[in-house]
Structures are given as C-alpha cells and as structure tokens.
Design an enzyme around this catalytic site. Structure first.
Site, PDB file in Angstrom:
ATOM      1  N   ASP A  13       0.832  -1.205   0.000  1.00 51.93           N
ATOM      2  CA  ASP A  13       0.000   0.000   0.000  1.00 51.93           C
ATOM      3  C   ASP A  13       0.865   1.253   0.000  1.00 51.93           C
ATOM      4  O   ASP A  13       1.950   1.262   0.590  1.00 51.93           O
ATOM      5  CB  ASP A  13      -0.899  -0.020   1.243  1.00 51.93           C
ATOM      6  CG  ASP A  13      -2.155   0.816   1.075  1.00 51.93           C
ATOM      7  OD1 ASP A  13      -2.367   1.364  -0.023  1.00 51.93           O
ATOM      8  OD2 ASP A  13      -2.922   0.924   2.042  1.00 51.93           O
ATOM      9  N   ARG A  17       0.347   7.495  -2.905  1.00 47.81           N
ATOM     10  CA  ARG A  17       0.670   8.551  -1.949  1.00 47.81           C
ATOM     11  C   ARG A  17       2.161   8.883  -1.979  1.00 47.81           C
ATOM     12  O   ARG A  17       2.558  10.036  -1.829  1.00 47.81           O
ATOM     13  CB  ARG A  17       0.246   8.117  -0.540  1.00 47.81           C
ATOM     14  CG  ARG A  17      -1.230   8.370  -0.247  1.00 47.81           C
ATOM     15  CD  ARG A  17      -1.702   7.646   0.987  1.00 47.81           C
ATOM     16  NE  ARG A  17      -1.977   6.242   0.689  1.00 47.81           N
ATOM     17  CZ  ARG A  17      -2.473   5.387   1.569  1.00 47.81           C
ATOM     18  NH1 ARG A  17      -2.713   5.774   2.804  1.00 47.81           N
ATOM     19  NH2 ARG A  17      -2.717   4.136   1.233  1.00 47.81           N
ATOM     20  N   ARG A  26       0.456   8.944 -10.097  1.00 44.72           N
ATOM     21  CA  ARG A  26       0.319   7.676  -9.374  1.00 44.72           C
ATOM     22  C   ARG A  26       1.078   6.540 -10.063  1.00 44.72           C
ATOM     23  O   ARG A  26       1.651   5.676  -9.400  1.00 44.72           O
ATOM     24  CB  ARG A  26      -1.163   7.304  -9.261  1.00 44.72           C
ATOM     25  CG  ARG A  26      -1.947   8.192  -8.311  1.00 44.72           C
ATOM     26  CD  ARG A  26      -3.416   7.790  -8.285  1.00 44.72           C
ATOM     27  NE  ARG A  26      -3.598   6.435  -7.808  1.00 44.72           N
ATOM     28  CZ  ARG A  26      -3.678   6.086  -6.524  1.00 44.72           C
ATOM     29  NH1 ARG A  26      -3.564   7.011  -5.580  1.00 44.72           N
ATOM     30  NH2 ARG A  26      -3.859   4.827  -6.169  1.00 44.72           N
ATOM     31  N   GLU A  60     -11.315  -5.452  -6.351  1.00 43.19           N
ATOM     32  CA  GLU A  60     -11.891  -4.108  -6.235  1.00 43.19           C
ATOM     33  C   GLU A  60     -11.094  -3.063  -7.024  1.00 43.19           C
ATOM     34  O   GLU A  60     -11.594  -1.971  -7.292  1.00 43.19           O
ATOM     35  CB  GLU A  60     -11.955  -3.692  -4.759  1.00 43.19           C
ATOM     36  CG  GLU A  60     -12.968  -4.445  -3.917  1.00 43.19           C
ATOM     37  CD  GLU A  60     -12.517  -5.845  -3.529  1.00 43.19           C
ATOM     38  OE1 GLU A  60     -11.285  -6.107  -3.515  1.00 43.19           O
ATOM     39  OE2 GLU A  60     -13.386  -6.689  -3.258  1.00 43.19           O
ATOM     40  N   ASN A  61      -9.860  -3.395  -7.385  1.00 47.57           N
ATOM     41  CA  ASN A  61      -9.020  -2.419  -8.104  1.00 47.57           C
ATOM     42  C   ASN A  61      -9.539  -2.079  -9.494  1.00 47.57           C
ATOM     43  O   ASN A  61      -9.138  -1.066 -10.084  1.00 47.57           O
ATOM     44  CB  ASN A  61      -7.580  -2.922  -8.219  1.00 47.57           C
ATOM     45  CG  ASN A  61      -6.793  -2.798  -6.928  1.00 47.57           C
ATOM     46  OD1 ASN A  61      -5.803  -3.483  -6.717  1.00 47.57           O
ATOM     47  ND2 ASN A  61      -7.251  -1.930  -6.019  1.00 47.57           N
ATOM     48  N   ARG A 181       1.218  -4.726   6.459  1.00 51.09           N
ATOM     49  CA  ARG A 181       0.560  -3.756   5.587  1.00 51.09           C
ATOM     50  C   ARG A 181       1.289  -2.423   5.715  1.00 51.09           C
ATOM     51  O   ARG A 181       1.497  -1.913   6.820  1.00 51.09           O
ATOM     52  CB  ARG A 181      -0.919  -3.566   5.930  1.00 51.09           C
ATOM     53  CG  ARG A 181      -1.575  -2.550   4.993  1.00 51.09           C
ATOM     54  CD  ARG A 181      -3.067  -2.600   4.985  1.00 51.09           C
ATOM     55  NE  ARG A 181      -3.583  -1.742   3.908  1.00 51.09           N
ATOM     56  CZ  ARG A 181      -4.794  -1.827   3.388  1.00 51.09           C
ATOM     57  NH1 ARG A 181      -5.637  -2.742   3.841  1.00 51.09           N
ATOM     58  NH2 ARG A 181      -5.186  -1.022   2.419  1.00 51.09           N
ATOM     59  N   ARG A 187      -6.378  -2.453   7.930  1.00 47.32           N
ATOM     60  CA  ARG A 187      -7.496  -3.331   7.589  1.00 47.32           C
ATOM     61  C   ARG A 187      -6.992  -4.395   6.617  1.00 47.32           C
ATOM     62  O   ARG A 187      -5.932  -4.250   6.014  1.00 47.32           O
ATOM     63  CB  ARG A 187      -8.651  -2.532   6.967  1.00 47.32           C
ATOM     64  CG  ARG A 187      -8.276  -1.737   5.725  1.00 47.32           C
ATOM     65  CD  ARG A 187      -9.471  -0.964   5.176  1.00 47.32           C
ATOM     66  NE  ARG A 187      -9.109  -0.225   3.986  1.00 47.32           N
ATOM     67  CZ  ARG A 187      -8.598   1.019   3.986  1.00 47.32           C
ATOM     68  NH1 ARG A 187      -8.405   1.650   5.131  1.00 47.32           N
ATOM     69  NH2 ARG A 187      -8.283   1.614   2.860  1.00 47.32           N
ATOM     70  N   LEU A 188      -7.775  -5.460   6.443  1.00 44.85           N
ATOM     71  CA  LEU A 188      -7.352  -6.586   5.615  1.00 44.85           C
ATOM     72  C   LEU A 188      -7.721  -6.419   4.145  1.00 44.85           C
ATOM     73  O   LEU A 188      -7.125  -7.071   3.286  1.00 44.85           O
ATOM     74  CB  LEU A 188      -7.954  -7.883   6.160  1.00 44.85           C
ATOM     75  CG  LEU A 188      -7.458  -8.315   7.539  1.00 44.85           C
ATOM     76  CD1 LEU A 188      -8.116  -9.625   7.948  1.00 44.85           C
ATOM     77  CD2 LEU A 188      -5.945  -8.477   7.539  1.00 44.85           C
TER      78      LEU A 188
END
Length: 234
Positions: A13, A17, A26, A60-61, A181, A187-188
C-alpha cells in the site's frame, strides 16, 4: 536468536501517496512499487523466509480510473517478463493467486508460462495475488467443492476445514505467520481472510516503495515479541 517467519504476506500500500509526495503521477509510484517487490523478494530469501505472498491487484481495483487500470495491466505484463528471469536466477517458484480469467489473454499466457517454468524451482516460493479477493476465492472454492460432491468425487460427510482449504488458491501453501501492511492503513481489504486466521499483524506508516530491508527486519523483530497462540485463552 531471531525466529524467522516461514511465510509472510504483504499488502503493498502507498504507491500513489508516495508518488504524490514527490509531485509525480500515481503510475510513477506503481512502477517504483513493482521494482521494490523484486528487491524484497531477494532480501526475504536471504533472510530465510520460505514463502512471500504479495497483494498486487485486487478484485476491487477494477473500480479505479480506467487509465490507471490500463497502466497497471501494462506494468504487470512487463513485470511478468522480469519475474521469469528473476525466478530462474534465484531458484524461485512463482504462483499467481486469484481469478486470472478477467485478465488479457496475453497476460494469462505469461502467467501460465511463468508458473510452468518455475514449477521445479525450490529455493523460494513467491505468490502474487492478481484479480484476487478472498470472498471471491472462497466462493470459487465452494462452487468447485459442490461440483465434486454432485459428481460423486467428494462425500458431503468428508467436508471439513482441511478439505475446504484444498479448494482455495493457496491449497499447498502454508498459512502466513505474519501479515505486513504498509502506508498506515489497518485493515485486511479482503485479503487472505481464511488463511490469516491465526497470523500476527504488523502495520507500518512507511509507503511500499520505501519499504526496505531495515523495515522488513523491524517487522520480523516485532513478530518475535509476539507470543504465538493457536486457539484458547491464557
């Protein structure tokens, strides 16, 4: 003496950013993140870690902007070529977790070739989660298991946790000892929900492109301070 986890899973992750903090788009962060995966694989292998599983692209990506998704697909294609050479160089077996049928035919063929060529390598095990979501994985497992029951290949009375695990994408891969992470989220995100049932969690604010050997050692050191229990109360 520090105990080395057999299997580490990582949620990569913070690429976007990290790029934004440098005034870059990005996609610049995604490229840097892909290069870092190769570095961490090498470091993990030298540390004695046997299995490394990374969350590269989730189900979800696909909801991200189309230009970002397209660039990620191009980047994955390029990475598969690099990974083929790296696998041979480092005696590294590579397996892809997830439903690859939504990927382009070319990328699917690259994945099959990579898995086939590296299947005999036994120095290090590297798993890449692509178009992966744990709920999707479990639904696919249930459908396959139901098909086997319906065809008479599996008895309903024989179904237990061990049998169910054999239908998952990680069928012959030990569950992770440690989940890392990066980038501060805790979160998972639909990642290895079944497999992480008894794993230790480690969260760091460091963005993935900056996650290096020192940061990996910090995570392993933190893991060593945990008292591992598998059910029951003290």
């Amino acid at each position: 003496m520090m105990k080395i986890p057999q299997h580490i899973a990582i949620i990569l992750d913070g690429n976007g950013r990290w790029a934004k903090s440098k005034g870059m788009p990005r996609n610049y962060g995604h490229k840097a993140g892909a290069k870092n995966v190769e570095k961490i694989c090498d470091i993990a292998g030298h540390m004695g870690i046997k299995y490394l599983t990374v969350y590269a692209f989730s189900t979800e990506n696909w909801l991200r902007p189309q230009n970002e998704v397209d660039e990620l697909m191009r980047l994955l294609g390029s990475y598969m070529k690099t990974c083929l050479k790296t696998a041979k160089k480092n005696n590294m077996r590579v397996r892809v977790l997830g439903d690859i049928t939504r990927l382009t035919p070319q990328l699917q063929e690259q994945i099959r070739e990579l898995e086939k060529v590296s299947s005999s390598y036994d120095g290090f095990n590297f798993q890449i989660a692509l178009n992966y979501g744990s709920r999707d994985e479990m639904m696919r497992a249930v459908k396959k298991m139901y098909g086997d029951v319906k065809a008479g290949r599996l008895s309903e009375d024989d179904i237990n946790e061990e049998i169910f695990s054999r239908y998952l994408d990680t069928a012959d891969i030990p569950d992770p000892d440690l989940l890392i992470r990066t980038s501060g989220e805790q979160r998972l995100s639909n990642y290895l929900l079944w497999q992480l049932a008894y794993s230790e969690f480690y969260f760091t604010k460091v963005h993935w492109p900056d996650f290096d050997e020192a940061e990996l050692k910090k995570a392993v050191e933190a893991y060593n301070y945990r008292e591992r229990r598998f059910g029951g109360l003290s």
